[in-house]
Design an enzyme around this catalytic site. Structure first.
Site, PDB file in Angstrom:
ATOM      1  N   ASP A 177       0.864  -1.174   0.000  1.00 31.49           N
ATOM      2  CA  ASP A 177       0.000   0.000   0.000  1.00 31.49           C
ATOM      3  C   ASP A 177       0.899   1.221   0.000  1.00 31.49           C
ATOM      4  OD1 ASP A 177      -2.663   0.906  -0.229  1.00 31.49           O
ATOM      5  OD2 ASP A 177      -2.597   1.653   1.811  1.00 31.49           O
ATOM      6  N   HIS A 224      10.278   4.692  -3.399  1.00 31.24           N
ATOM      7  CA  HIS A 224       9.770   4.128  -2.160  1.00 31.24           C
ATOM      8  C   HIS A 224       9.517   2.628  -2.298  1.00 31.24           C
ATOM      9  CE1 HIS A 224       6.931   5.753  -4.978  1.00 31.24           C
ATOM     10  NE2 HIS A 224       5.994   4.927  -4.550  1.00 31.24           N
TER      11      HIS A 224
END
Length: 212
Positions: free
Chosen positions: A79, A190
């Site tokens: 997520d 990320h």
């Protein structure tokens, strides 16, 4: 015997862009990482769990557990959120649905730029965060997080990537993620950081049986 040994990992997502990025960064042998598309013919339609958690971690756990129970395999869920300082951290945990439940990538980007344009002297500072969770049914095996600081471009640039990639410029860089090659993005992003952390810890688990 290690319960994860000789069992493939299922990527708990229907997003083919995430499939590619995670598979590239994991760099595991062929057949060790599967996607829902690989097993839907025998397992049926993949789940679409409601991601109503208050954090990226909670949402990743929801997805990983749902896909693991559906497939009978350890499932790896991601997520990701974009957190913009001048918008109070928004879109954050709601990044994928920022402009509405069925919003497209471009819808979300347009809303983001519109809201930032209304902020006087905005710094456009922001960061991406990605949480990865591996679950085996209800058991949480491993979780990691990767972050990438940067800022928002004034308008979309580039043709690669997905999501907010056309307007996100990593710290100390001049190109958006969408202007970079996949390898360049993986090194900075990320998700790339999170998957590399995960891969190292996962290999330790397979070797020692210890969980993180």
């Amino acid at each position: 015997m290690n319960p994860l040994a000789d069992r493939p990992i299922l990527i708990a997502s229907g997003n083919i862009h995430k499939h590619k990025e995670i598979c590239r960064a994991l760099d595991l042998p062929s057949g060790k990482v599967l996607t829902p598309l690989d097993i839907e013919e025998t397992a049926g339609t993949a789940p679409d769990p409601v991601e109503d958690g208050d954090s990226l971690l909670e949402n990743a756990i929801i997805k990983a557990k749902a896909f693991s129970k559906w497939s009978g395999m350890p499932a790896l869920a991601d997520d990701t959120g974009l957190f913009v300082d001048d918008l109070g951290g928004n879109p954050g945990v709601h990044s994928a649905r920022y402009a509405g439940e069925n919003a497209s990538f471009s819808d979300n980007v347009e809303k983001l730029l519109r809201e930032l344009s209304a902020v006087p002297e905005s710094s456009n500072e922001s960061h991406f965060s990605c949480v990865l969770v591996l679950c085996d049914k209800d058991e949480i095996i491993l979780s990691v997080e990767g972050t990438c600081p940067g800022h928002i471009a004034e308008s979309p640039r580039g043709s690669d990537g997905f999501g907010y990639d056309p307007v996100f410029i990593p710290l100390n860089e001049t190109q958006t993620f969408s202007e970079m090659t996949p390898d360049e993005k993986d090194q900075l992003s990320h998700r790339g950081q999170a998957v590399r952390k995960f891969a190292n810890l996962y290999k330790e688990i397979l070797t020692t049986g210890a969980k993180s």
